[in-house]
Design a protein around this motif. Structure first.
Motif, PDB file in Angstrom:
ATOM      1  N   GLU A  40       0.854  -1.174   0.000  1.00 21.24           N
ATOM      2  CA  GLU A  40       0.000   0.000   0.000  1.00 21.24           C
ATOM      3  C   GLU A  40       0.894   1.230   0.000  1.00 21.24           C
ATOM      4  OE1 GLU A  40      -2.708  -0.048   3.255  1.00 21.24           O
ATOM      5  OE2 GLU A  40      -3.949  -1.612   2.362  1.00 21.24           O
ATOM      6  N   VAL A  41       0.645   2.139  -0.939  1.00 16.95           N
ATOM      7  CA  VAL A  41       1.503   3.309  -1.117  1.00 16.95           C
ATOM      8  C   VAL A  41       0.622   4.536  -1.324  1.00 16.95           C
ATOM      9  CG1 VAL A  41       3.368   4.304  -2.503  1.00 16.95           C
ATOM     10  CG2 VAL A  41       3.198   1.838  -2.258  1.00 16.95           C
ATOM     11  N   ASP A  42       1.007   5.653  -0.737  1.00 17.46           N
ATOM     12  CA  ASP A  42       0.324   6.918  -0.970  1.00 17.46           C
ATOM     13  C   ASP A  42       0.522   7.305  -2.431  1.00 17.46           C
ATOM     14  OD1 ASP A  42      -0.772   9.472  -0.864  1.00 17.46           O
ATOM     15  OD2 ASP A  42       0.137   9.935   1.062  1.00 17.46           O
ATOM     16  N   ARG A  43      -0.504   7.794  -3.103  1.00 16.32           N
ATOM     17  CA  ARG A  43      -0.421   8.145  -4.528  1.00 16.32           C
ATOM     18  C   ARG A  43       0.701   9.139  -4.797  1.00 16.32           C
ATOM     19  NH1 ARG A  43       0.908   9.531  -8.666  1.00 16.32           N
ATOM     20  NH2 ARG A  43      -0.279   9.951 -10.533  1.00 16.32           N
ATOM     21  N   GLU A  44       0.964  10.013  -3.854  1.00 13.84           N
ATOM     22  CA  GLU A  44       2.039  11.000  -4.011  1.00 13.84           C
ATOM     23  C   GLU A  44       3.409  10.345  -4.127  1.00 13.84           C
ATOM     24  OE1 GLU A  44       1.811  13.658  -0.736  1.00 13.84           O
ATOM     25  OE2 GLU A  44      -0.083  14.524  -1.363  1.00 13.84           O
ATOM     26  N   ASP A  45       3.540   9.102  -3.652  1.00 14.35           N
ATOM     27  CA  ASP A  45       4.811   8.390  -3.674  1.00 14.35           C
ATOM     28  C   ASP A  45       4.881   7.383  -4.813  1.00 14.35           C
ATOM     29  OD1 ASP A  45       5.670   9.763  -1.413  1.00 14.35           O
ATOM     30  OD2 ASP A  45       4.707   8.316  -0.076  1.00 14.35           O
ATOM     31  N   MET A  46       4.093   7.616  -5.871  1.00 11.38           N
ATOM     32  CA  MET A  46       4.081   6.716  -7.025  1.00 11.38           C
ATOM     33  C   MET A  46       4.356   7.508  -8.298  1.00 11.38           C
ATOM     34  SD  MET A  46       0.765   4.372  -6.085  1.00 11.38           S
ATOM     35  CE  MET A  46       1.207   2.880  -6.979  1.00 11.38           C
ATOM     36  N   ASP A  47       4.945   6.832  -9.296  1.00  7.12           N
ATOM     37  CA  ASP A  47       5.221   7.442 -10.596  1.00  7.12           C
ATOM     38  C   ASP A  47       4.844   6.462 -11.697  1.00  7.12           C
ATOM     39  OD1 ASP A  47       6.368   9.972  -9.908  1.00  7.12           O
ATOM     40  OD2 ASP A  47       8.169   8.909  -9.266  1.00  7.12           O
ATOM     41  N   PHE A  48       4.580   7.001 -12.885  1.00  7.89           N
ATOM     42  CA  PHE A  48       4.288   6.156 -14.035  1.00  7.89           C
ATOM     43  C   PHE A  48       5.590   5.726 -14.705  1.00  7.89           C
ATOM     44  CE2 PHE A  48       0.170   8.280 -13.793  1.00  7.89           C
ATOM     45  CZ  PHE A  48      -0.684   7.214 -13.990  1.00  7.89           C
ATOM     46  N   THR A  49       5.666   4.456 -15.063  1.00  5.48           N
ATOM     47  CA  THR A  49       6.785   3.993 -15.881  1.00  5.48           C
ATOM     48  C   THR A  49       6.444   4.301 -17.335  1.00  5.48           C
ATOM     49  OG1 THR A  49       5.851   1.775 -16.129  1.00  5.48           O
ATOM     50  CG2 THR A  49       7.385   2.126 -14.289  1.00  5.48           C
ATOM     51  N   ARG A  50       7.422   4.194 -18.201  1.00  8.36           N
ATOM     52  CA  ARG A  50       7.230   4.443 -19.636  1.00  8.36           C
ATOM     53  C   ARG A  50       7.700   3.218 -20.399  1.00  8.36           C
ATOM     54  NH1 ARG A  50       4.540   9.367 -20.177  1.00  8.36           N
ATOM     55  NH2 ARG A  50       5.109  10.570 -18.343  1.00  8.36           N
ATOM     56  N   ASP A  51       7.038   2.949 -21.524  1.00  9.11           N
ATOM     57  CA  ASP A  51       7.487   1.833 -22.351  1.00  9.11           C
ATOM     58  C   ASP A  51       8.642   2.297 -23.236  1.00  9.11           C
ATOM     59  OD1 ASP A  51       6.372   3.227 -24.485  1.00  9.11           O
ATOM     60  OD2 ASP A  51       4.845   1.727 -24.925  1.00  9.11           O
ATOM     61  N   CYS A  52       9.084   1.442 -24.156  1.00  3.36           N
ATOM     62  CA  CYS A  52      10.258   1.743 -24.975  1.00  3.36           C
ATOM     63  C   CYS A  52      10.051   2.926 -25.929  1.00  3.36           C
ATOM     64  CB  CYS A  52      10.704   0.505 -25.741  1.00  3.36           C
ATOM     65  SG  CYS A  52       9.472  -0.130 -26.878  1.00  3.36           S
ATOM     66  N   HIS A  53       8.813   3.347 -26.132  1.00  4.41           N
ATOM     67  CA  HIS A  53       8.522   4.494 -26.998  1.00  4.41           C
ATOM     68  C   HIS A  53       8.133   5.737 -26.199  1.00  4.41           C
ATOM     69  CE1 HIS A  53       8.880   2.054 -30.585  1.00  4.41           C
ATOM     70  NE2 HIS A  53       8.114   1.145 -30.013  1.00  4.41           N
ATOM     71  N   GLY A  54       8.273   5.678 -24.875  1.00  6.73           N
ATOM     72  CA  GLY A  54       7.970   6.822 -24.021  1.00  6.73           C
ATOM     73  C   GLY A  54       6.509   6.964 -23.667  1.00  6.73           C
ATOM     74  N   ILE A  55       5.703   5.953 -23.948  1.00  5.17           N
ATOM     75  CA  ILE A  55       4.273   5.990 -23.645  1.00  5.17           C
ATOM     76  C   ILE A  55       4.066   5.514 -22.210  1.00  5.17           C
ATOM     77  CG2 ILE A  55       2.015   5.040 -24.266  1.00  5.17           C
ATOM     78  CD1 ILE A  55       3.192   4.676 -27.127  1.00  5.17           C
ATOM     79  N   THR A  56       3.201   6.219 -21.477  1.00  9.51           N
ATOM     80  CA  THR A  56       2.906   5.851 -20.095  1.00  9.51           C
ATOM     81  C   THR A  56       2.466   4.399 -20.040  1.00  9.51           C
ATOM     82  OG1 THR A  56       2.244   8.119 -19.626  1.00  9.51           O
ATOM     83  CG2 THR A  56       1.473   6.419 -18.103  1.00  9.51           C
ATOM     84  N   PHE A  57       3.057   3.635 -19.107  1.00  8.35           N
ATOM     85  CA  PHE A  57       2.803   2.200 -19.054  1.00  8.35           C
ATOM     86  C   PHE A  57       2.012   1.798 -17.815  1.00  8.35           C
ATOM     87  CE2 PHE A  57       4.431  -2.270 -18.556  1.00  8.35           C
ATOM     88  CZ  PHE A  57       3.748  -2.791 -19.642  1.00  8.35           C
ATOM     89  N   ARG A  58       2.573   2.003 -16.607  1.00  9.28           N
ATOM     90  CA  ARG A  58       1.850   1.650 -15.385  1.00  9.28           C
ATOM     91  C   ARG A  58       2.333   2.495 -14.217  1.00  9.28           C
ATOM     92  NH1 ARG A  58       4.151  -4.452 -14.240  1.00  9.28           N
ATOM     93  NH2 ARG A  58       6.282  -4.004 -14.823  1.00  9.28           N
ATOM     94  N   LEU A  59       1.467   2.580 -13.194  1.00  3.24           N
ATOM     95  CA  LEU A  59       1.728   3.365 -11.997  1.00  3.24           C
ATOM     96  C   LEU A  59       2.294   2.438 -10.923  1.00  3.24           C
ATOM     97  CD1 LEU A  59       1.348   6.178 -10.686  1.00  3.24           C
ATOM     98  CD2 LEU A  59      -0.887   5.382  -9.921  1.00  3.24           C
ATOM     99  N   VAL A  60       3.512   2.732 -10.452  1.00  4.34           N
ATOM    100  CA  VAL A  60       4.183   1.897  -9.459  1.00  4.34           C
ATOM    101  C   VAL A  60       4.807   2.786  -8.384  1.00  4.34           C
ATOM    102  CG1 VAL A  60       4.686   0.054 -11.103  1.00  4.34           C
ATOM    103  CG2 VAL A  60       6.357   1.844 -10.750  1.00  4.34           C
ATOM    104  N   CYS A  61       5.182   2.170  -7.249  1.00  2.00           N
ATOM    105  CA  CYS A  61       5.848   2.921  -6.183  1.00  2.00           C
ATOM    106  C   CYS A  61       7.254   3.317  -6.666  1.00  2.00           C
ATOM    107  CB  CYS A  61       5.904   2.109  -4.893  1.00  2.00           C
ATOM    108  SG  CYS A  61       6.977   0.661  -4.936  1.00  2.00           S
ATOM    109  N   ARG A  62       7.855   4.264  -5.990  1.00  2.00           N
ATOM    110  CA  ARG A  62       9.158   4.784  -6.443  1.00  2.00           C
ATOM    111  C   ARG A  62      10.278   3.755  -6.353  1.00  2.00           C
ATOM    112  NH1 ARG A  62       8.137  10.661  -4.069  1.00  2.00           N
ATOM    113  NH2 ARG A  62       6.873  11.405  -5.793  1.00  2.00           N
ATOM    114  N   GLN A  63      10.202   2.843  -5.374  1.00  2.00           N
ATOM    115  CA  GLN A  63      11.232   1.811  -5.265  1.00  2.00           C
ATOM    116  C   GLN A  63      11.157   0.878  -6.476  1.00  2.00           C
ATOM    117  OE1 GLN A  63       9.119   2.498  -2.674  1.00  2.00           O
ATOM    118  NE2 GLN A  63      10.570   3.609  -1.403  1.00  2.00           N
ATOM    119  N   CYS A  64       9.959   0.453  -6.839  1.00  2.00           N
ATOM    120  CA  CYS A  64       9.793  -0.416  -8.009  1.00  2.00           C
ATOM    121  C   CYS A  64      10.102   0.335  -9.299  1.00  2.00           C
ATOM    122  CB  CYS A  64       8.367  -0.980  -8.055  1.00  2.00           C
ATOM    123  SG  CYS A  64       8.021  -2.158  -6.728  1.00  2.00           S
ATOM    124  N   TRP A  65       9.762   1.638  -9.349  1.00  2.00           N
ATOM    125  CA  TRP A  65      10.030   2.443 -10.536  1.00  2.00           C
ATOM    126  C   TRP A  65      11.524   2.443 -10.854  1.00  2.00           C
ATOM    127  CZ3 TRP A  65      12.948   6.513 -12.120  1.00  2.00           C
ATOM    128  CH2 TRP A  65      12.595   7.139 -13.317  1.00  2.00           C
TER     129      TRP A  65
END
Length: 89
Positions: A40-65
């Protein structure tokens, strides 16, 4: 006198200065599950990853990012040919 400063109940953050005669404040927090580590993570502590073309992929915690983006993108590399679902599409 009042609730503890910084305690949490049911996704609400309790900020109380009851000892000084000030009223308690409740701040609603957006708590989400990281799809990678299932924490469980506060939304403020999450970022979106990007795929190989720079398209938003998924929202994950900063450690996993940091771990997922170590190669520069999340997921597998793909080309335009990989995106075609059917031949006559």
């Amino acid at each position: 006198m009042g609730a503890e400063t910084g305690s949490s109940r049911n996704g609400l953050m309790v900020a109380c200065e009851g000892d000084w005669g000030l009223p308690c404040e409740f701040e609603e927090r957006d708590i989400r599950m990281c799809p990678v580590c299932n924490n469980e993570v506060d939304r403020e502590d999450m970022d979106f990853t990007r795929d190989c073309h720079g398209i938003t992929f998924r929202l994950v915690c900063r450690q996993c990012w940091a771990r997922l983006m170590s190669k520069g993108y999340d997921g597998e590399y793909y080309t335009e040919a990989d995106e075609q679902i059917e031949d006559d599409y």
